[in-house]
Design an enzyme around this catalytic site. Structure first.
Site, PDB file in Angstrom:
ATOM      1  N   ASP A  36       0.823  -1.215   0.000  1.00  0.00           N
ATOM      2  CA  ASP A  36       0.000   0.000   0.000  1.00  0.00           C
ATOM      3  C   ASP A  36       0.851   1.256   0.000  1.00  0.00           C
ATOM      4  O   ASP A  36       2.055   1.210   0.242  1.00  0.00           O
ATOM      5  CB  ASP A  36      -0.868   0.020   1.266  1.00  0.00           C
ATOM      6  CG  ASP A  36      -2.213  -0.623   1.030  1.00  0.00           C
ATOM      7  OD1 ASP A  36      -2.489  -1.026  -0.109  1.00  0.00           O
ATOM      8  OD2 ASP A  36      -2.980  -0.715   2.000  1.00  0.00           O
ATOM      9  N   LYS A  58      -3.727   3.305  -3.115  1.00  0.00           N
ATOM     10  CA  LYS A  58      -4.882   4.020  -3.649  1.00  0.00           C
ATOM     11  C   LYS A  58      -5.036   5.355  -2.930  1.00  0.00           C
ATOM     12  O   LYS A  58      -6.002   5.622  -2.240  1.00  0.00           O
ATOM     13  CB  LYS A  58      -6.147   3.198  -3.540  1.00  0.00           C
ATOM     14  CG  LYS A  58      -6.312   2.453  -2.222  1.00  0.00           C
ATOM     15  CD  LYS A  58      -7.675   1.853  -2.113  1.00  0.00           C
ATOM     16  CE  LYS A  58      -7.796   0.397  -2.373  1.00  0.00           C
ATOM     17  NZ  LYS A  58      -6.870  -0.551  -1.847  1.00  0.00           N
ATOM     18  N   MET A 170      -8.177  10.174   8.753  1.00  0.00           N
ATOM     19  CA  MET A 170      -8.755  10.639   7.490  1.00  0.00           C
ATOM     20  C   MET A 170      -9.674  11.848   7.684  1.00  0.00           C
ATOM     21  O   MET A 170     -10.720  11.948   7.047  1.00  0.00           O
ATOM     22  CB  MET A 170      -9.509   9.492   6.797  1.00  0.00           C
ATOM     23  CG  MET A 170      -8.562   8.408   6.310  1.00  0.00           C
ATOM     24  SD  MET A 170      -9.413   6.934   5.723  1.00  0.00           S
ATOM     25  CE  MET A 170      -9.498   5.961   7.222  1.00  0.00           C
TER      26      MET A 170
HETATM   27  N1  SAH Z   1      -4.132   1.159   8.910  1.00  0.00           N
HETATM   28  C1  SAH Z   1      -3.642   2.477   9.220  1.00  0.00           C
HETATM   29  C2  SAH Z   1      -4.644   3.554   8.867  1.00  0.00           C
HETATM   30  C3  SAH Z   1      -4.919   3.661   7.393  1.00  0.00           C
HETATM   31  S1  SAH Z   1      -6.088   4.896   6.996  1.00  0.00           S
HETATM   32  C4  SAH Z   1      -3.239   2.546  10.699  1.00  0.00           C
HETATM   33  O1  SAH Z   1      -3.561   1.625  11.465  1.00  0.00           O
HETATM   34  O2  SAH Z   1      -2.564   3.496  11.092  1.00  0.00           O
HETATM   35  C5  SAH Z   1      -5.040   6.243   6.529  1.00  0.00           C
HETATM   36  C6  SAH Z   1      -5.049   7.288   7.617  1.00  0.00           C
HETATM   37  O3  SAH Z   1      -4.156   6.896   8.656  1.00  0.00           O
HETATM   38  C7  SAH Z   1      -4.540   8.645   7.166  1.00  0.00           C
HETATM   39  O4  SAH Z   1      -5.553   9.405   6.540  1.00  0.00           O
HETATM   40  C8  SAH Z   1      -4.144   9.242   8.504  1.00  0.00           C
HETATM   41  O5  SAH Z   1      -5.282   9.686   9.209  1.00  0.00           O
HETATM   42  C9  SAH Z   1      -3.579   8.034   9.222  1.00  0.00           C
HETATM   43  N2  SAH Z   1      -2.104   7.930   9.102  1.00  0.00           N
HETATM   44  C10 SAH Z   1      -1.407   6.980   8.460  1.00  0.00           C
HETATM   45  N3  SAH Z   1      -0.079   7.164   8.614  1.00  0.00           N
HETATM   46  C11 SAH Z   1       0.068   8.268   9.376  1.00  0.00           C
HETATM   47  C12 SAH Z   1       1.180   8.977   9.917  1.00  0.00           C
HETATM   48  N4  SAH Z   1       2.446   8.602   9.698  1.00  0.00           N
HETATM   49  N5  SAH Z   1       0.930  10.072  10.681  1.00  0.00           N
HETATM   50  C13 SAH Z   1      -0.320  10.471  10.935  1.00  0.00           C
HETATM   51  N6  SAH Z   1      -1.410   9.841  10.455  1.00  0.00           N
HETATM   52  C14 SAH Z   1      -1.222   8.755   9.691  1.00  0.00           C
END
Ligand code: SAH
Length: 251
Positions: A36, A58, A170
């Site tokens: 991803d 995506k 998000m």
């Molecule tokens: N599975 C992931 C979340 C995926 S959804 C998890 O458990 O963290 C994608 C969202 O995750 C982004 O829109 C943001 O809100 C958050 N996100 C992912 N990586 C991030 C990071 N390094 N810092 C802050 N938010 C992050």
């Protein structure tokens, strides 16, 4: 030929050192990686030289790989006896479609194993020195997406009344809705809020503000996705120094 298998591997949202030993082992043994967005180069460096790496991200609705294509790809490689790593940022089962993919694969007769990763909400809190569930401030924490699949929103009023710290994923395109919904539900305008962008990466940026000022301050700071919005009194315990006017650090 031996049956293949798919591992849904969460690699955390940034710093590769925060991955589990199990994730690192599984990735090092995988024949195929389906990767991803938001998975960093230091994670990709764990791939065997002869492993096949396929990027299937995506990001924000632009160049996207249809879910059905990803499913078929996992199935095909697994049926050919390969060890398939489905590599996801954070944890695969938190807003990562891991549940859908696991169910689809199992229905197709493929063995699936989930390897947890640290989720962005936890890293965001730690990045700014916030204890997500300090017992003086809250009863727990809710991991919430501001962006539901059906286009709907969470019940902000119920969350406002929940007494939980909120880690909102998000949410950067919906900061007005978050503020309005939570304030309509009874959270004070002065509720401490933090935005942490790219937590635990070299590009990390953060903002400490209040609920009322969240949209304007995030815009002024130029913050965008990927970011976590943390809402709740625990945010006032942040170990960061840069507090805005009108918001006092908790003792
Ligand atoms: N599975 C992931 C979340 C995926 S959804 C998890 O458990 O963290 C994608 C969202 O995750 C982004 O829109 C943001 O809100 C958050 N996100 C992912 N990586 C991030 C990071 N390094 N810092 C802050 N938010 C992050």
């Amino acid at each position: 030929m031996n049956a293949g298998k798919v591992w849904l591997v969460g690699v955390g949202p940034g710093d590769a050192e925060l991955m589990t030993l199990k994730a690192a082992r599984v990735l090092g043994e995988a024949d195929v990686w389906l990767v991803d967005d938001l998975v960093g180069d230091d994670v990709l460096a764990l791939a065997r030289a002869d492993a096949r790496l396929v990027r299937v991200g995506k990001r924000g609705g632009c160049r996207s790989t249809p879910q059905s294509f990803i499913n078929r790809l996992m199935l095909r490689h697994a049926r050919q006896g390969r060890r398939v790593a489905r590599v996801k940022g954070g944890d695969a089962m938190l807003f990562g479609r891991g549940g859908e993919e696991a169910a689809w694969l199992r229905a197709a007769g493929i063995e699936v194993e989930v390897v947890n990763g640290l989720t962005a909400g936890m890293l965001a809190a730690t990045a700014i020195g916030v204890p997500l569930t300090h017992r003086d401030c809250c009863r727990g924490v809710a991991f919430v997406t501001a962006h539901a699949q059906d286009g709907g929103e969470p019940d902000w009023a119920a969350l406002a009344r929940s007494g939980l710290t909120l880690a909102i994923y998000m949410g950067m395109k919906r900061l007005d809705r978050i503020r309005d919904g939570l304030m309509a539900g009874g959270l004070p305008a002065t509720t401490p809020v933090a935005v942490v962008q790219s937590a635990s990466t070299p590009n990390q940026q953060q903002l400490l503000t209040t609920l009322a000022q969240l949209p304007a301050q995030a815009l002024a700071a130029g913050l965008g996705s990927p970011a976590i919005v943390l809402v709740g009194d625990v945010v006032a315990l942040s170990s960061l120094a840069e507090w805005p006017d009108g918001l006092s650090r908790a003792a």
